[in-house]
Design a protein around this motif. Structure first.
Motif: not given
Ligand code: PMV
Length: 323
Positions: A16, A20, A106, A138-140, A143, A190, A194, A281
């Motif tokens: 990112a 996020y 992830s 996983s949110g990211s 994308r 993460s 967060m 990150d």
């Molecule tokens: O998707 P997660 O839970 O692995 O969180 C990703 C968090 C960051 O990598 C720090 C930021 C991002 O937007 O990928």
């Protein structure tokens, strides 16, 4: 339903540039703010999935060893519900990230799993639906369904929170150099990091407001092919995220002394006229954003200080696909 066909998908990891960092819904994984990332060619996950009624439990093999993973079973439950099936699944996953890189993400894992599992379950999801599904793992990951530059629009509910690609001009020249500082597992995941920031940082409301501005500036820089503004905004957004961590209660910090050392090297190179910027990150590894023509100079400088084996070069990568 007896044993289904095995489907194998490959998804690339993403880093990112607008982060996020915080959820407004923990269960549905809805983010507090929209984010923007670059999918990378060099690092990816390949995952095969087959549903089989003979299986008593989901079976998950990661890089050859059997793993117990409730997060994966919970994710598969979402797929089973959507497809209206009950069969358990066999999942074989391999991370194509140099094993010492500490970059295993992830994001590529859940994007590959979303594509392979949905296909194996008989679903034919379009990209938007796949992105929404990957988000639940996983949110990211939402994308990593797309290649190149990708925006995850925060949305207000499960239907409206998904990623889409950002048009990037052919001459938008970008490379990313990953410097491996440490391969230790994250001190704070993460997910936990967060959450703590949302609940305790007095600066969190400012982050949400300011990140929306950063995202607008970054998209404008992309459309104008303005690499310097692109780099500056990315670096500043990453620093704001790390400042949030230091303002949480209890405070925490992912940076290590070597992260700071690398950041200073990038700043020095920049003062000498090399257009390069950093982002970090939920860990100490530093990723340097630069143009392709400057890769060698930056790699040489980082290799002198950290060793060649710690420096990995990547470029924009493709969308998740079946193989
Ligand atoms: O998707 P997660 O839970 O692995 O969180 C990703 C968090 C960051 O990598 C720090 C930021 C991002 O937007 O990928």
């Amino acid at each position: 339903m007896n044993a289904t066909t095995t489907y194998t998908a490959r998804a690339h990891t993403n880093i990112a540039l607008i982060k996020y960092w915080g959820k407004k819904d923990e269960k549905l994984i809805l983010p507090m703010n929209s984010s923007l990332s670059l999918t990378l060619d060099r690092f990816y996950t390949e995952t095969s999935v087959m549903f089989d009624e003979q299986l008593e439990d989901d079976l998950f093999l990661l890089d050859g060893s059997k793993e117990k993973n409730d997060k994966i079973s919970n994710f598969l439950e979402i797929v089973r519900q959507k497809a209206n099936i009950t069969a358990k699944a066999k999942i074989i996953s391999k991370n194509h990230v140099p094993s010492t890189a500490g970059l295993a993400s992830s994001a590529s894992a859940y994007a590959a799993l979303a594509l392979a599992a949905s296909k194996a379950a008989g679903l034919n999801l379009d990209k938007k639906e796949l992105s929404r599904l990957a988000r639940r793992g996983s949110g990211s990951a939402c994308r990593s369904i797309y290649g190149g530059l990708v925006e995850w629009q925060e949305g207000i509910d499960d239907q409206t929170s998904f990623a889409h690609p950002i048009e990037m001009s052919r001459d938008f020249d970008i490379a990313m150099i990953a410097l491996v500082i440490s391969t230790d597992f994250k001190k704070i995941s993460s997910r936990a990091g967060m959450k703590r920031v949302v609940e305790t940082s007095p600066y969190y409301p400012a982050w949400v407001q300011n990140t929306a501005k950063d995202l607008r500036k970054l998209k404008q820089a992309i459309s104008k092919n303005d690499f310097e503004t692109f780099g500056e905004v990315s670096e500043e957004n990453a620093m704001k995220m790390h400042a949030l961590n230091m303002s949480a209660h209890p405070h925490f910090n992912y940076l290590e002394p070597d992260s700071i050392k690398a950041m200073k090297i990038v700043e020095k190179l920049r003062s000498q006229g090399v257009s390069c910027y950093y982002t970090l990150d939920a860990g100490p590894n530093v990723k340097v954003i630069c143009r392709r023509k400057d890769v060698q100079a930056i790699v040489d400088r980082l290799s002198d200080s950290f060793g060649q084996e710690k420096v990995l070069v990547a470029g924009p990568g493709p969308a998740a696909h079946l193989i």
